[in-house]
Write a protein that holds these residues in place. Structure first.
Motif, PDB file in Angstrom:
ATOM      1  N   LYS A  10       0.828  -1.207   0.000  1.00  0.00           N
ATOM      2  CA  LYS A  10       0.000   0.000   0.000  1.00  0.00           C
ATOM      3  C   LYS A  10       0.867   1.263   0.000  1.00  0.00           C
ATOM      4  O   LYS A  10       0.607   2.212  -0.736  1.00  0.00           O
ATOM      5  CB  LYS A  10      -0.937   0.007   1.211  1.00  0.00           C
ATOM      6  CG  LYS A  10      -1.874   1.184   1.255  1.00  0.00           C
ATOM      7  CD  LYS A  10      -2.839   1.074   2.418  1.00  0.00           C
ATOM      8  CE  LYS A  10      -3.831   2.215   2.416  1.00  0.00           C
ATOM      9  NZ  LYS A  10      -4.829   2.063   3.494  1.00  0.00           N
ATOM     10  N   ILE A  11       1.918   1.251   0.801  1.00  0.00           N
ATOM     11  CA  ILE A  11       2.832   2.397   0.880  1.00  0.00           C
ATOM     12  C   ILE A  11       3.555   2.596  -0.453  1.00  0.00           C
ATOM     13  O   ILE A  11       3.660   3.723  -0.950  1.00  0.00           O
ATOM     14  CB  ILE A  11       3.854   2.181   2.019  1.00  0.00           C
ATOM     15  CG1 ILE A  11       3.141   2.175   3.366  1.00  0.00           C
ATOM     16  CG2 ILE A  11       4.958   3.222   1.982  1.00  0.00           C
ATOM     17  CD1 ILE A  11       3.959   1.603   4.506  1.00  0.00           C
ATOM     18  N   LEU A  12       4.033   1.500  -1.028  1.00  0.00           N
ATOM     19  CA  LEU A  12       4.756   1.585  -2.296  1.00  0.00           C
ATOM     20  C   LEU A  12       3.860   2.105  -3.418  1.00  0.00           C
ATOM     21  O   LEU A  12       4.291   2.919  -4.241  1.00  0.00           O
ATOM     22  CB  LEU A  12       5.339   0.222  -2.663  1.00  0.00           C
ATOM     23  CG  LEU A  12       6.405  -0.303  -1.694  1.00  0.00           C
ATOM     24  CD1 LEU A  12       6.720  -1.760  -1.982  1.00  0.00           C
ATOM     25  CD2 LEU A  12       7.655   0.550  -1.776  1.00  0.00           C
ATOM     26  N   LEU A  13       2.619   1.652  -3.442  1.00  0.00           N
ATOM     27  CA  LEU A  13       1.683   2.137  -4.463  1.00  0.00           C
ATOM     28  C   LEU A  13       1.387   3.620  -4.258  1.00  0.00           C
ATOM     29  O   LEU A  13       1.339   4.387  -5.228  1.00  0.00           O
ATOM     30  CB  LEU A  13       0.390   1.323  -4.447  1.00  0.00           C
ATOM     31  CG  LEU A  13       0.503  -0.135  -4.883  1.00  0.00           C
ATOM     32  CD1 LEU A  13      -0.837  -0.846  -4.736  1.00  0.00           C
ATOM     33  CD2 LEU A  13       1.025  -0.241  -6.308  1.00  0.00           C
ATOM     34  N   GLN A  20      -4.844   0.703  -6.394  1.00  0.00           N
ATOM     35  CA  GLN A  20      -4.899  -0.752  -6.349  1.00  0.00           C
ATOM     36  C   GLN A  20      -5.499  -1.310  -7.637  1.00  0.00           C
ATOM     37  O   GLN A  20      -5.021  -2.316  -8.163  1.00  0.00           O
ATOM     38  CB  GLN A  20      -5.710  -1.223  -5.149  1.00  0.00           C
ATOM     39  CG  GLN A  20      -5.008  -0.991  -3.831  1.00  0.00           C
ATOM     40  CD  GLN A  20      -5.818  -1.488  -2.654  1.00  0.00           C
ATOM     41  OE1 GLN A  20      -6.470  -2.527  -2.722  1.00  0.00           O
ATOM     42  NE2 GLN A  20      -5.776  -0.752  -1.560  1.00  0.00           N
ATOM     43  N   ASN A  21      -6.535  -0.647  -8.138  1.00  0.00           N
ATOM     44  CA  ASN A  21      -7.170  -1.087  -9.386  1.00  0.00           C
ATOM     45  C   ASN A  21      -6.193  -1.006 -10.553  1.00  0.00           C
ATOM     46  O   ASN A  21      -6.108  -1.938 -11.364  1.00  0.00           O
ATOM     47  CB  ASN A  21      -8.413  -0.252  -9.703  1.00  0.00           C
ATOM     48  CG  ASN A  21      -9.590  -0.624  -8.851  1.00  0.00           C
ATOM     49  OD1 ASN A  21      -9.688  -1.740  -8.357  1.00  0.00           O
ATOM     50  ND2 ASN A  21     -10.502   0.316  -8.673  1.00  0.00           N
ATOM     51  N   GLU A  22      -5.479   0.098 -10.649  1.00  0.00           N
ATOM     52  CA  GLU A  22      -4.504   0.258 -11.736  1.00  0.00           C
ATOM     53  C   GLU A  22      -3.408  -0.804 -11.643  1.00  0.00           C
ATOM     54  O   GLU A  22      -3.033  -1.405 -12.650  1.00  0.00           O
ATOM     55  CB  GLU A  22      -3.859   1.656 -11.684  1.00  0.00           C
ATOM     56  CG  GLU A  22      -4.786   2.784 -12.042  1.00  0.00           C
ATOM     57  CD  GLU A  22      -4.186   4.158 -11.731  1.00  0.00           C
ATOM     58  OE1 GLU A  22      -4.624   5.119 -12.382  1.00  0.00           O
ATOM     59  OE2 GLU A  22      -3.297   4.265 -10.849  1.00  0.00           O
ATOM     60  N   LYS A  56       7.903  -4.807 -11.203  1.00  0.00           N
ATOM     61  CA  LYS A  56       6.981  -3.792 -11.728  1.00  0.00           C
ATOM     62  C   LYS A  56       7.113  -2.473 -10.960  1.00  0.00           C
ATOM     63  O   LYS A  56       6.989  -1.394 -11.535  1.00  0.00           O
ATOM     64  CB  LYS A  56       5.547  -4.310 -11.662  1.00  0.00           C
ATOM     65  CG  LYS A  56       4.508  -3.425 -12.309  1.00  0.00           C
ATOM     66  CD  LYS A  56       4.708  -3.248 -13.791  1.00  0.00           C
ATOM     67  CE  LYS A  56       4.158  -4.420 -14.567  1.00  0.00           C
ATOM     68  NZ  LYS A  56       4.217  -4.203 -16.024  1.00  0.00           N
ATOM     69  N   LEU A  57       7.393  -2.556  -9.657  1.00  0.00           N
ATOM     70  CA  LEU A  57       7.515  -1.349  -8.824  1.00  0.00           C
ATOM     71  C   LEU A  57       8.957  -0.843  -8.744  1.00  0.00           C
ATOM     72  O   LEU A  57       9.237   0.135  -8.048  1.00  0.00           O
ATOM     73  CB  LEU A  57       6.978  -1.616  -7.416  1.00  0.00           C
ATOM     74  CG  LEU A  57       5.481  -1.875  -7.326  1.00  0.00           C
ATOM     75  CD1 LEU A  57       5.092  -2.228  -5.896  1.00  0.00           C
ATOM     76  CD2 LEU A  57       4.683  -0.677  -7.827  1.00  0.00           C
ATOM     77  N   LEU A  64       9.009  -5.129  -0.085  1.00  0.00           N
ATOM     78  CA  LEU A  64       7.575  -5.424  -0.087  1.00  0.00           C
ATOM     79  C   LEU A  64       7.012  -5.696   1.305  1.00  0.00           C
ATOM     80  O   LEU A  64       5.807  -5.636   1.507  1.00  0.00           O
ATOM     81  CB  LEU A  64       7.270  -6.617  -0.993  1.00  0.00           C
ATOM     82  CG  LEU A  64       7.602  -6.425  -2.467  1.00  0.00           C
ATOM     83  CD1 LEU A  64       7.311  -7.705  -3.229  1.00  0.00           C
ATOM     84  CD2 LEU A  64       6.820  -5.267  -3.057  1.00  0.00           C
ATOM     85  N   TYR A  65       7.882  -6.002   2.264  1.00  0.00           N
ATOM     86  CA  TYR A  65       7.437  -6.323   3.628  1.00  0.00           C
ATOM     87  C   TYR A  65       8.314  -5.627   4.654  1.00  0.00           C
ATOM     88  O   TYR A  65       9.472  -5.333   4.391  1.00  0.00           O
ATOM     89  CB  TYR A  65       7.506  -7.842   3.880  1.00  0.00           C
ATOM     90  CG  TYR A  65       6.455  -8.622   3.144  1.00  0.00           C
ATOM     91  CD1 TYR A  65       5.179  -8.780   3.676  1.00  0.00           C
ATOM     92  CD2 TYR A  65       6.728  -9.183   1.912  1.00  0.00           C
ATOM     93  CE1 TYR A  65       4.212  -9.489   2.996  1.00  0.00           C
ATOM     94  CE2 TYR A  65       5.767  -9.899   1.219  1.00  0.00           C
ATOM     95  CZ  TYR A  65       4.504 -10.047   1.773  1.00  0.00           C
ATOM     96  OH  TYR A  65       3.543 -10.738   1.093  1.00  0.00           O
TER      97      TYR A  65
END
Length: 73
Positions: A10-13, A20-22, A56-57, A64-65
């Motif tokens: 969530k933070i990375l996005l 989230q949808n994208e 992708k990110l 990621l964690y």
């Protein structure tokens, strides 16, 4: 030894201004799958999924964690 903590997806996005949808669409995954990782409903993602999401990110799998050191050796 380390233990996997909270998912940071969530933070990375948010940092990348991706919803989230994208992101689900970009990854070919359902929004529910992404939501499950973010909320902790799915404890951890598979190594393959983590690698693809990290790629992708443009981050490492470790990003990621949250990671904590366990008290056991």
């Amino acid at each position: 030894m380390y233990e996997v903590g909270k998912c940071r997806l969530k933070i990375l996005l948010k940092e990348r201004r991706i919803t989230q949808n994208e992101f689900a669409s970009m990854m070919g995954m359902s929004k529910q799958q992404i939501s499950d990782y973010i909320t902790g409903h799915t404890a951890t993602m598979s190594l393959k999924t983590a690698k693809n999401i990290a790629h992708k990110l443009d981050c490492s799998i470790d990003d990621l964690y949250e990671w904590t050191r366990s008290k056991t050796k």
